[in-house]
Design a protein around this motif. Structure first.
Motif, PDB file in Angstrom:
ATOM      1  N   UNK A 106      -0.977   1.672  -2.022  1.00 32.60           N
ATOM      2  CA  UNK A 106      -1.142   0.360  -1.401  1.00 32.60           C
ATOM      3  C   UNK A 106      -2.352  -0.387  -1.963  1.00 32.60           C
ATOM      4  N   UNK A 107      -3.422   0.326  -2.293  1.00 33.11           N
ATOM      5  CA  UNK A 107      -4.578  -0.325  -2.938  1.00 33.11           C
ATOM      6  C   UNK A 107      -4.206  -0.818  -4.329  1.00 33.11           C
ATOM      7  N   UNK A 108      -3.412  -0.052  -5.061  1.00 30.59           N
ATOM      8  CA  UNK A 108      -2.962  -0.493  -6.387  1.00 30.59           C
ATOM      9  C   UNK A 108      -2.063  -1.723  -6.267  1.00 30.59           C
ATOM     10  N   UNK A 109      -1.209  -1.743  -5.268  1.00 35.83           N
ATOM     11  CA  UNK A 109      -0.354  -2.918  -5.046  1.00 35.83           C
ATOM     12  C   UNK A 109      -1.198  -4.134  -4.689  1.00 35.83           C
ATOM     13  N   UNK A 110      -2.242  -3.936  -3.899  1.00 39.27           N
ATOM     14  CA  UNK A 110      -3.142  -5.033  -3.556  1.00 39.27           C
ATOM     15  C   UNK A 110      -3.830  -5.569  -4.805  1.00 39.27           C
TER      16      UNK A 110
END
Length: 124
Positions: A106-110
């Protein structure tokens, strides 16, 4: 669609998850209360909204990112529910590792959505 809206929702998810972890870590193990859980649920809702916005209104890359966000949030919510329902009080190292991996996704997607927002704002 404004590209900043899903980014804002994902950033709020990250902030609320961090707040949930901080509040949970500041309390004794058996007396967590409902605040960490409530913060995390609100964070999940923001991430779910971001995933829906990206999947419904994004182009090819953003749509794929939206589906990744949706899948990660659903698995994360199910994992949190399973750990909450267990009698171990949340101490499950395997579930913690899977949770960490999902949070990194989710941090990578952000970061990807933020990169797309910055790229769209640059003059060509």
């Amino acid at each position: 669609m404004d590209r900043r809206l899903p980014l804002l929702a994902l950033v709020l998810f990250v902030v609320l998850t961090g707040a949930s972890i901080a509040v949970s870590g500041s309390r004794p193990g058996l007396d967590q209360g409902t605040l960490p859980w409530l913060l995390q649920v609100i964070g999940h809702l923001f991430a779910l909204a971001a995933g829906v916005l990206l999947a419904a209104h994004g182009d090819g890359g953003q749509r794929r990112t939206g589906f990744v966000v949706l899948a990660a949030v659903v698995v994360l919510a199910l994992l949190d529910a399973a750990v909450l329902a267990s009698d171990e009080g949340g101490a499950n190292i395997g579930a913690g590792f899977v949770r960490l991996l999902l949070l990194l996704v989710l941090c990578a997607a952000t970061a990807r959505v933020a990169r797309d927002v910055v790229a769209a704002r640059r003059p060509r």
